[in-house]
Design a protein around this motif. Sequence first.
Motif, PDB file in Angstrom:
ATOM      1  N   PHE A 304       0.811  -1.214   0.000  1.00  0.00           N
ATOM      2  CA  PHE A 304       0.000   0.000   0.000  1.00  0.00           C
ATOM      3  C   PHE A 304       0.848   1.271   0.000  1.00  0.00           C
ATOM      4  CE2 PHE A 304      -3.109  -3.151   1.364  1.00  0.00           C
ATOM      5  CZ  PHE A 304      -4.111  -2.857   0.447  1.00  0.00           C
ATOM      6  N   GLU A 305       2.161   1.104  -0.010  1.00  0.00           N
ATOM      7  CA  GLU A 305       3.065   2.226  -0.210  1.00  0.00           C
ATOM      8  C   GLU A 305       3.629   2.227  -1.628  1.00  0.00           C
ATOM      9  OE1 GLU A 305       5.915   1.483   2.841  1.00  0.00           O
ATOM     10  OE2 GLU A 305       4.686   2.351   4.450  1.00  0.00           O
ATOM     11  N   ASP A 306       3.183   1.282  -2.443  1.00  0.00           N
ATOM     12  CA  ASP A 306       3.681   1.126  -3.804  1.00  0.00           C
ATOM     13  C   ASP A 306       3.233   2.316  -4.659  1.00  0.00           C
ATOM     14  OD1 ASP A 306       3.886   0.265  -6.608  1.00  0.00           O
ATOM     15  OD2 ASP A 306       4.369  -1.700  -5.759  1.00  0.00           O
ATOM     16  N   GLU A 307       4.179   2.980  -5.272  1.00  0.00           N
ATOM     17  CA  GLU A 307       3.878   4.175  -6.058  1.00  0.00           C
ATOM     18  C   GLU A 307       2.985   3.863  -7.258  1.00  0.00           C
ATOM     19  OE1 GLU A 307       7.545   5.782  -7.466  1.00  0.00           O
ATOM     20  OE2 GLU A 307       8.074   4.020  -8.665  1.00  0.00           O
ATOM     21  N   HIS A 308       3.089   2.653  -7.782  1.00  0.00           N
ATOM     22  CA  HIS A 308       2.263   2.313  -8.946  1.00  0.00           C
ATOM     23  C   HIS A 308       0.783   2.314  -8.592  1.00  0.00           C
ATOM     24  CE1 HIS A 308       1.144   0.427 -12.758  1.00  0.00           C
ATOM     25  NE2 HIS A 308       0.265  -0.260 -12.026  1.00  0.00           N
ATOM     26  N   LEU A 309       0.418   1.742  -7.443  1.00  0.00           N
ATOM     27  CA  LEU A 309      -0.983   1.730  -7.031  1.00  0.00           C
ATOM     28  C   LEU A 309      -1.531   3.141  -6.917  1.00  0.00           C
ATOM     29  CD1 LEU A 309      -1.327  -1.043  -4.290  1.00  0.00           C
ATOM     30  CD2 LEU A 309      -2.280  -1.038  -6.598  1.00  0.00           C
ATOM     31  N   LEU A 315      -6.122   3.259  -5.428  1.00  0.00           N
ATOM     32  CA  LEU A 315      -6.326   3.487  -4.004  1.00  0.00           C
ATOM     33  C   LEU A 315      -7.176   4.732  -3.783  1.00  0.00           C
ATOM     34  CD1 LEU A 315      -2.755   2.781  -2.560  1.00  0.00           C
ATOM     35  CD2 LEU A 315      -4.687   1.208  -2.783  1.00  0.00           C
ATOM     36  N   GLU A 316      -8.073   4.631  -2.820  1.00  0.00           N
ATOM     37  CA  GLU A 316      -8.945   5.753  -2.463  1.00  0.00           C
ATOM     38  C   GLU A 316      -8.747   6.055  -0.981  1.00  0.00           C
ATOM     39  OE1 GLU A 316     -11.663   8.635  -3.721  1.00  0.00           O
ATOM     40  OE2 GLU A 316     -10.969   6.975  -4.946  1.00  0.00           O
TER      41      GLU A 316
END
Length: 372
Positions: A304-309, A315-316
């Motif tokens: 959830f720290e992945d820049e791609h997401l 992510l919202e």
Amino acid sequence: MLSGPFATQLLADLGAEIVKIERPDRGDITRSVGPEIGDSGLTAYFASLNRGKRSVELDMSIEDGAAALEALVETADVLVENYRPGTMEKWGLGYEDLRRVNEDLVYCSISGFLEGPYRDLPAFDMVVQALGGSMSITGQADGPPARPGIPIGDICAGMYAVIGITTALYADEGQYIDVPMFEGLVSWLTERAGRTFVTEEPYPRQGTVHPSLAPYRAFETADGWFAVAIGSEDTWQGFCEAIDRPDLADDKRFARNDDRVANRDALAAELVPILERRTNEEWFDLFREHGIPGAPVQDTVEVFEDEHLRESGTLEDLTIDGVELPFPVCPIDFSAAGTRSGHEPPQLGEHSEDVLGEVLPEDALLRVLEGE
């Protein structure tokens, strides 16, 4: 507990208005499954499956509660229920009962099993994973069977429910849909089933190793684990160049995929010390530079720290009682539509009066509210 809420959360992300019917006083069982989000009174489990829904407390086992549900069904497009088979019928709220109220209703039941010997068996995710084969093929080769870390039996049924519901809505006619966890999960065996039919042997349990491809597994690195997925001869050649071991591509033991599978241990003996020399980030950069399939094994904090997401818009952000929750939303990217998300999960019965007030006369509304 999960299948129905997951299905309706996905439908909510796709734009549906969801009214969640909950037991008076106690509500959805996941409201009591911690951890709690700050002092909000909401649990992380509940919040992850019920964003943007409206909560109504209703005892459907009594006359006034059943009548209130019927009033809601009159203008509803879809009803989703996730009880053990026969529960809704016992309350006079089965499909045949409610189609008399709304002949265009799509009525979706999510249960453990279709008709057969297991029909009335209590079904949790663990049960259908055990019966459905997925546990038998999960875990290390020399270890016991393991439950996959994601409740795939529940999620599988939830996704099939959404497929069935949207198909029925497209057909534009009321109908009953029975969605099973067990049979759904068995259908996910796909290639695993095909291999079993051909070899007449159980699909092997091998951890991250693929029984038909090599190298295709996770390797330990200087600071974690890295998944390598070589699925073609061209990719194997590129992989050997990328790790600065072109000699491996010329080694007769590893010339073709079948050779590499047959000499898997010898191949691992060559690759393990190589992968241990660099960090996950270094390997990921190298693999991307050379177009080789591979990635670090991220934990549920790192992902959830992945820049791609973040950049893909998956992510919202939602903040509840000071706690930031970057929930993943429906990942389908439509060219001519958007997804609806980012709404807070409801407190128990938060919308009872508003929702029921739209469909019940005042005296019936008071009886239902007072009965809570």
